[in-house]
Design a protein around this motif. Structure first.
Motif, PDB file in Angstrom:
ATOM      1  N   UNK A   1      17.526  -4.545   0.127  1.00  0.00           N
ATOM      2  CA  UNK A   1      18.310  -5.722   0.528  1.00  0.00           C
ATOM      3  C   UNK A   1      17.803  -6.952  -0.501  1.00  0.00           C
ATOM      4  N   UNK A   2      18.494  -7.611  -0.689  1.00  0.00           N
ATOM      5  CA  UNK A   2      18.463  -8.527  -1.617  1.00  0.00           C
ATOM      6  C   UNK A   2      18.945 -10.135  -1.238  1.00  0.00           C
ATOM      7  N   UNK A   3      18.478 -11.061  -1.369  1.00  0.00           N
ATOM      8  CA  UNK A   3      18.872 -12.573  -1.067  1.00  0.00           C
ATOM      9  C   UNK A   3      18.320 -13.554  -1.974  1.00  0.00           C
TER      10      UNK A   3
ATOM     11  N   UNK B   1      14.549 -16.449  -4.108  1.00  0.00           N
ATOM     12  CA  UNK B   1      15.049 -15.142  -3.766  1.00  0.00           C
ATOM     13  C   UNK B   1      14.098 -13.991  -3.549  1.00  0.00           C
ATOM     14  N   UNK B   2      14.461 -12.959  -2.927  1.00  0.00           N
ATOM     15  CA  UNK B   2      13.669 -11.822  -2.629  1.00  0.00           C
ATOM     16  C   UNK B   2      14.333 -10.587  -2.756  1.00  0.00           C
ATOM     17  N   UNK B   3      13.716  -9.284  -2.786  1.00  0.00           N
ATOM     18  CA  UNK B   3      14.157  -7.973  -2.718  1.00  0.00           C
ATOM     19  C   UNK B   3      13.091  -7.175  -2.194  1.00  0.00           C
ATOM     20  N   UNK B   4      13.700  -6.473  -1.049  1.00  0.00           N
ATOM     21  CA  UNK B   4      12.842  -5.356  -0.244  1.00  0.00           C
ATOM     22  C   UNK B   4      13.287  -4.130  -0.442  1.00  0.00           C
ATOM     23  N   UNK B   5      12.506  -3.042  -0.836  1.00  0.00           N
ATOM     24  CA  UNK B   5      12.900  -1.719  -1.056  1.00  0.00           C
ATOM     25  C   UNK B   5      12.029  -0.979  -0.260  1.00  0.00           C
ATOM     26  N   UNK B   6      12.544   0.011   0.380  1.00  0.00           N
ATOM     27  CA  UNK B   6      11.899   0.953   1.355  1.00  0.00           C
ATOM     28  C   UNK B   6      12.318   2.421   1.181  1.00  0.00           C
ATOM     29  N   UNK B   7      11.383   3.325   0.588  1.00  0.00           N
ATOM     30  CA  UNK B   7      11.480   4.787   0.344  1.00  0.00           C
ATOM     31  C   UNK B   7      11.345   5.333   1.758  1.00  0.00           C
ATOM     32  N   UNK B   8      11.773   6.814   1.649  1.00  0.00           N
ATOM     33  CA  UNK B   8      11.719   7.502   3.059  1.00  0.00           C
ATOM     34  C   UNK B   8      10.319   7.691   3.182  1.00  0.00           C
ATOM     35  N   UNK B   9      10.100   7.987   4.682  1.00  0.00           N
ATOM     36  CA  UNK B   9       8.613   8.014   5.068  1.00  0.00           C
ATOM     37  C   UNK B   9       8.133   9.669   5.169  1.00  0.00           C
ATOM     38  N   UNK B  10       8.942  10.442   4.948  1.00  0.00           N
ATOM     39  CA  UNK B  10       8.667  11.776   4.697  1.00  0.00           C
ATOM     40  C   UNK B  10       8.695  12.716   3.358  1.00  0.00           C
TER      41      UNK B  10
ATOM     42  N   UNK C   1       0.771  -1.311   0.153  1.00  0.00           N
ATOM     43  CA  UNK C   1      -0.266   0.017  -0.155  1.00  0.00           C
ATOM     44  C   UNK C   1       0.898   1.185  -0.183  1.00  0.00           C
ATOM     45  N   UNK C   2       2.162   1.064  -0.115  1.00  0.00           N
ATOM     46  CA  UNK C   2       3.132   2.407   0.217  1.00  0.00           C
ATOM     47  C   UNK C   2       3.748   2.361  -1.411  1.00  0.00           C
ATOM     48  N   UNK C   3       3.555   3.749  -1.857  1.00  0.00           N
ATOM     49  CA  UNK C   3       3.784   3.825  -3.418  1.00  0.00           C
ATOM     50  C   UNK C   3       5.263   4.046  -3.560  1.00  0.00           C
ATOM     51  N   UNK C   4       6.285   4.300  -2.384  1.00  0.00           N
ATOM     52  CA  UNK C   4       7.604   4.347  -2.522  1.00  0.00           C
ATOM     53  C   UNK C   4       8.259   2.845  -1.937  1.00  0.00           C
ATOM     54  N   UNK C   5       7.599   1.845  -2.110  1.00  0.00           N
ATOM     55  CA  UNK C   5       8.154   0.618  -1.422  1.00  0.00           C
ATOM     56  C   UNK C   5       7.823  -0.493  -2.470  1.00  0.00           C
ATOM     57  N   UNK C   6       8.695  -1.389  -2.362  1.00  0.00           N
ATOM     58  CA  UNK C   6       8.507  -2.693  -3.050  1.00  0.00           C
ATOM     59  C   UNK C   6       9.141  -3.857  -2.524  1.00  0.00           C
ATOM     60  N   UNK C   7       8.264  -4.817  -2.801  1.00  0.00           N
ATOM     61  CA  UNK C   7       8.714  -6.185  -2.298  1.00  0.00           C
ATOM     62  C   UNK C   7       8.313  -7.456  -3.130  1.00  0.00           C
ATOM     63  N   UNK C   8       9.607  -7.941  -3.537  1.00  0.00           N
ATOM     64  CA  UNK C   8       9.464  -8.698  -5.045  1.00  0.00           C
ATOM     65  C   UNK C   8      10.138 -10.288  -4.364  1.00  0.00           C
ATOM     66  N   UNK C   9       9.594 -11.057  -4.972  1.00  0.00           N
ATOM     67  CA  UNK C   9      10.108 -12.832  -4.848  1.00  0.00           C
ATOM     68  C   UNK C   9      10.345 -13.222  -6.270  1.00  0.00           C
ATOM     69  N   UNK C  10      11.458 -14.090  -6.136  1.00  0.00           N
ATOM     70  CA  UNK C  10      11.493 -14.797  -7.382  1.00  0.00           C
ATOM     71  C   UNK C  10      11.362 -16.256  -6.784  1.00  0.00           C
TER      72      UNK C  10
END
Length: 177
Positions: free
Chosen positions: A97-99, A78-87, A61-70
């Motif tokens: 982070x990716x793994x 695999x997965x990758x999680x990206x979080x943008x700033x909250x302000x 529900x956050x426009x500047x965040x992404x959570x993807x899986x392989x």
């Protein structure tokens, strides 16, 4: 959703969803024991299934965040999680982070996850910079990030403590313009 071929295996890259929570926790507990380059080890991830479901829901529900899986054959590899700033002043920048499961290392899945993030960032209209933090002795990771255009920006001294030994981290960034 994106489909790629890796060594004649079909890999699906897609956004995580709430129903992935249990499998993600199981995956994270496995990878925590496969690499010292992560910020956690087996058993340290520390989220319940309900907490992971909430995290995924919030990310979606956050426009500047992404959570993807392989996935390969329905298994998270695999997965990758990206979080943008909250302000408002830092919403345009974030860190990821990716793994990847060890049995899938070196097959290009991590690179594909990062490319997905870069393309998503360009299309977002919000993200203008992607940051990452990598242990400075993780040469494979650093080489991959350099290949994808990330630049070295600084060092964090004593960022990791593993078996009573300190490790520094390299801060890297990619401008999205």
């Amino acid at each position: 959703m994106e489909e790629i071929n890796v060594n004649n295996e079909k890999v699906i890259i897609r956004k995580a969803n709430k129903s992935d929570a249990k499998s993600l926790i199981e995956y994270l507990n496995i990878i925590g024991g496969e690499s010292d380059f992560l910020t956690f080890r087996t058993g340290e991830f520390g989220r319940s299934i309900e907490q992971e479901e909430e995290f995924i829901t919030n990310t979606l529900s956050t426009k500047n965040a992404l959570f993807i899986i392989a996935e390969v054959d329905g298994k998270i590899v695999g997965n990758l999680n990206f979080s943008g700033g909250s302000r408002q002043r830092n919403a345009h920048v974030g860190e990821f982070g990716v793994s990847i499961l060890k049995e899938y290392w070196g097959k290009g899945i991590g690179e594909e996850l990062i490319k997905y993030l870069i393309n998503w960032s360009k299309d977002s209209g919000i993200i203008r910079k992607i940051n990452l933090r990598v242990r400075n002795d993780n040469t494979r990771g650093i080489n991959l990030y350099n290949k994808l255009g990330f630049l070295e920006e600084g060092i964090i001294k004593r960022d990791f403590l593993i078996n009573d030994k300190f490790y520094d981290s390299l801060i890297m960034g990619l401008l999205i313009d």
